[in-house]
Write a protein that holds these residues in place. Structure first.
Motif, mmCIF file in Angstrom:
data_model
loop_
_atom_site.group_PDB
_atom_site.id
_atom_site.type_symbol
_atom_site.label_atom_id
_atom_site.label_comp_id
_atom_site.label_asym_id
_atom_site.label_seq_id
_atom_site.Cartn_x
_atom_site.Cartn_y
_atom_site.Cartn_z
ATOM 1 N N MET A 107 -8.361 -10.633 13.721
ATOM 2 C CA MET A 107 -6.960 -10.616 12.659
ATOM 3 C C MET A 107 -7.557 -8.773 12.638
ATOM 4 N N HIS A 133 -3.830 -7.457 16.206
ATOM 5 C CA HIS A 133 -2.651 -7.518 16.789
ATOM 6 C C HIS A 133 -1.297 -6.112 15.808
ATOM 7 N N TRP A 134 -1.947 -5.374 15.114
ATOM 8 C CA TRP A 134 -1.805 -4.046 14.471
ATOM 9 C C TRP A 134 -2.185 -3.029 15.209
ATOM 10 N N LEU A 166 -7.247 -13.268 17.392
ATOM 11 C CA LEU A 166 -5.884 -12.019 16.663
ATOM 12 C C LEU A 166 -4.625 -13.762 16.445
ATOM 13 N N PRO A 167 -3.360 -12.958 15.958
ATOM 14 C CA PRO A 167 -3.013 -14.253 16.082
ATOM 15 C C PRO A 167 -1.456 -14.280 17.239
ATOM 16 N N GLY A 168 -1.486 -15.423 17.766
ATOM 17 C CA GLY A 168 -0.678 -15.421 19.128
ATOM 18 C C GLY A 168 0.458 -15.635 19.036
ATOM 19 N N GLY A 169 1.829 -16.044 19.169
ATOM 20 C CA GLY A 169 3.633 -15.429 19.693
ATOM 21 C C GLY A 169 3.798 -16.891 18.535
ATOM 22 N N THR A 218 3.167 -17.620 15.762
ATOM 23 C CA THR A 218 2.972 -17.816 14.269
ATOM 24 C C THR A 218 3.809 -17.648 13.565
ATOM 25 N N GLY A 248 6.107 -10.211 13.116
ATOM 26 C CA GLY A 248 5.633 -10.457 14.498
ATOM 27 C C GLY A 248 5.623 -8.774 14.646
ATOM 28 N N TYR A 306 3.961 -10.708 17.630
ATOM 29 C CA TYR A 306 2.843 -10.679 18.436
ATOM 30 C C TYR A 306 2.349 -11.091 20.071
ATOM 31 N N ASP A 325 1.486 -13.065 23.278
ATOM 32 C CA ASP A 325 1.370 -14.154 24.021
ATOM 33 C C ASP A 325 0.054 -14.398 24.295
ATOM 34 N N GLU A 370 -0.543 -8.854 5.439
ATOM 35 C CA GLU A 370 -0.078 -8.560 6.967
ATOM 36 C C GLU A 370 1.957 -8.669 6.142
#
Length: 438
Positions: free
Chosen positions: A251, A254-255, A280-283, A285, A309, A311, A313, A355
């Protein structure tokens, strides 16, 4: 589905009354025009002449003024958000330590205070646990991954997951000392942790004494750790080539503004046949929160800005790993649903996790009416139970897990082009019918 009901929920009547009061008081308020406020125009990238007329409209979406590329996230804002989240956790720790110290003073003897479980760490802990469990599936070496690097370490979630999976069969006795080093999951014996936020990286150091005391009592150290604060966005990783057997990240990707550059750096510091393991978080989310905020903001202000986002894909992960030179990529996803009393609690948890929204093109200020309206819409559109909004709401999170390897001669590779011994036209196909008798 995970339920988070540790906070009191706002009642339907109070939220609706508050939303209607705010809407009636703010319906005639309009933001001041930038043509009437030179300070506003200079702050937001407008060029103003002496006669107070706008001659050019220029908005910087990148932290570098001389670059032509667009950076999606504001790195300084994200550092401040994570630092505030870490400070709030330390305040909770200080209160907890004072309470436990006062309770221990009434008893005989003094015990080492252990680290409590924070109410905002549940998601990062769960993802880190699921990520580290994948080490058991890919660890085909006898020695495992002795030296590992964690990129975007945060508050030691991956380290705690590695220690929880210690294996007694991986004990390594030292001749010069009585201490025994036992590898955790994946045979990780040394973990180097690097993060761009020093406050989050050293958040739990106050309980280092308790961890050291437990290790001395057991006469063993499960996994050594070294912490380094460094920039992940623009600076190269401060390690020589071919240093680590494993690079793991939970995690944190994504930043990152320039993810291909970071992946290239990770590939550089990996040993041949080294492994990259990340989550990592997906699209997909937080789609419920995104749509609720868009509808509420569109109704209140007549415009839309970024709140959730963006985020990456799932379809872009494989091509990104291949483009940066990794081999044998493997990708899978987890869809997690978490229940909350209301959207206000959800947004509070996101802020306490660090977040929050850090997009470059986000609004400087969002009115309270927008958030209250989004909470009302969220409860009506996405209840935890169909047709029963009193049971709270549900939030969806898509977590992408990826495994990739640095090239090595022992890995599988396709044959050279033109080396085939047969043609597809040489294959004969015979059609048979189920009605034919034998």
């Amino acid at each position: 589905m995970i339920r988070r009901n540790c906070f009191s929920a706002l009642t339907r009547h109070s939220v609706l009354c508050r939303a209607s009061a705010i809407g009636s008081s703010c319906v005639d308020r309009q933001p001041q025009s930038p043509r009437l406020n030179p300070r506003y125009k200079r702050h937001h990238g407008f060029e103003v002449m002496a006669n107070n007329h706008v001659v050019a409209q220029r908005r910087l979406f990148s932290s570098k003024k001389d670059t032509e590329e667009t950076a999606p996230f504001n790195h300084s804002v994200k550092l401040k958000q994570r630092a505030r989240a870490a400070d709030s956790c330390r305040q909770y720790y200080n209160h907890y330590i004072r309470t436990q110290t006062a309770a221990a003073a009434t008893q005989e003897g003094q015990e080492i205070i252990k680290k409590p479980i924070l109410p905002y760490d549940y998601f990062h802990k769960e993802v880190a646990q699921r990520l580290v469990e994948r080490l058991d599936d890919i660890n085909v070496r006898e020695e495992g991954f002795p030296l590992a690097l964690e990129v975007g370490a945060g508050a030691e979630f991956v380290y705690d997951a590695i220690i929880d999976g210690c294996d007694d069969d991986l004990m390594l006795e030292l001749d010069d000392d009585d201490v025994e080093y036992s590898g955790g999951r994946g045979g990780v014996r040394k973990l180097v942790q690097i993060d761009s936020c020093p406050a989050m990286l050293h958040r739990d150091d106050i309980f280092l004494e308790a961890k050291t005391k437990n290790q001395e009592e057991d006469n063993s150290i499960f996994c050594e750790t070294y912490k380094i604060a460094g920039d992940l966005d623009e600076s190269p990783l401060p390690f020589p080539d071919g240093t680590f057997d494993l690079v793991i990240s939970s995690m944190a990707f994504h930043w990152v503004n320039d993810l291909p550059r970071l992946l290239t750096e990770i590939k550089r510091v990996l040993k041949p046949d080294g492994c990259l393991l990340f989550a990592l978080p997906g699209g997909n989310t937080l789609p419920e929160l995104r749509s609720s905020l868009v509808l509420s903001e569109l109704e209140r202000t007549g415009g839309v800005s970024t709140h959730v986002g963006p985020y990456i894909d799932l379809s872009n992960i494989g091509s990104l790993l291949t483009w940066t030179g990794f081999r044998l990529p493997t990708i899978d996803i987890d869809d997690i649903q978490i229940g909350y009393p209301n959207a206000m609690v959800l947004m509070e948890h996101l802020a306490r996790m660090g977040e929050g929204n850090a997009c470059m093109n986000r609004r400087d200020r969002v009115g309270l009416g927008t958030f209250v309206g989004a909470a009302c819409l969220y409860r009506e559109l996405y209840p935890a139970e169909e047709g029963n909004a009193s049971e709270g709401i549900v939030a969806s999170a898509q977590v992408i897990y990826g495994i990739a390897w640095k090239e090595h001669e022992s890995q599988q590779s396709p044959d050279e082009r033109g080396s085939a011994a047969h043609k597809l036209t040489d294959i004969s196909v015979t059609k048979t019918s189920s009605n034919d008798e034998p």
